[in-house]
Design an enzyme around this catalytic site. Sequence first.
Site, PDB file in Angstrom:
ATOM      1  N   GLU A 189      34.639  43.354  29.443  1.00 11.55           N
ATOM      2  CA  GLU A 189      35.931  43.943  29.791  1.00 11.55           C
ATOM      3  C   GLU A 189      36.215  45.018  28.760  1.00 11.55           C
ATOM      4  OE1 GLU A 189      39.324  41.434  30.211  1.00 11.55           O
ATOM      5  OE2 GLU A 189      38.406  40.222  31.779  1.00 11.55           O
ATOM      6  N   ASP A 202      50.238  42.856  26.766  1.00 15.60           N
ATOM      7  CA  ASP A 202      49.433  42.527  25.596  1.00 15.60           C
ATOM      8  C   ASP A 202      50.283  42.200  24.384  1.00 15.60           C
ATOM      9  OD1 ASP A 202      46.740  42.931  26.627  1.00 15.60           O
ATOM     10  OD2 ASP A 202      47.366  45.012  26.896  1.00 15.60           O
ATOM     11  N   TYR A 255      41.013  36.359  37.878  1.00 13.06           N
ATOM     12  CA  TYR A 255      41.275  36.151  36.449  1.00 13.06           C
ATOM     13  C   TYR A 255      42.527  35.279  36.343  1.00 13.06           C
ATOM     14  CZ  TYR A 255      41.836  37.646  31.502  1.00 13.06           C
ATOM     15  OH  TYR A 255      41.956  37.695  30.141  1.00 13.06           O
TER      16      TYR A 255
END
Length: 263
Positions: free
Chosen positions: A49, A60, A175
């Site tokens: 990734e 994030d 994911y």
Amino acid sequence: MSRIDAKFAELTAAGKKAFVAYVMAGDPDFDTSMEVVCGLPGAGVDIIELGLPFTDPMADGETIQLAGQRALAAGMTLERTLEMAREFRKGDDTTPIVLMGYYNPIYNRGVDTFLTDAKAAGIDGLIVVDLPPEEDDELCIPAQAQGLNFIRLATPTTDNKRLPKVLQNTSGFVYYVSITGITGAAAAEAADVAPEVARIKSQTDLPVIVGFGIRTPESSKAIAGVADGAVVGSAIVAKLGSGESPADVLAFVKSLADGAHAA
């Protein structure tokens, strides 16, 4: 068959789980980052990734935010990120690369131009965390038409009503975000993850890979044991952020990969 599909077929035939490593492109600089990326397959990484640096990475935590800031300060751009993929492909034509980031840099480049360039650079899939399924016409469907997998995130708050929408038009793998919140915020627990993975797998034939909150070989093994594989990002990025050498970072990555492969 995409490189991602081929990799999972290979792993399934070998009875192994996948190990996915996230690194921020250009962190802390282009050459160091390139050395790490080129070393990932040798350290046991099945899928790379590659983070696309962006000024406002809302999903994030601090570790990856700082990595993006370092990369941007060192002159990293979308074009240079694709250059990194092109350079990697000169020596490796089989390891899948998933570009992970946010829509703004792609939008600014132009979707058609970006998809053509990404495909030519050897990118295999996209994770664009701020484009929900309701916006599939924007990027997801054009990406799939170009032969790029579009990988979607499912989370602990993705209930059974929402899940089919999330899985619609998803390809490559799903994911699963193991925790509620941002990257690097908490530890993933296999006991919590296992029923969620089973719930997702009851509605799709795609592999389910689990990320967020995996920091050690032990947790990599435990999470891979209840899913089709594990993703580690912040723990790797933190090593780079603290100034560890590419060799030391890759040794750590190998320990994580060995954990996942032992599951």
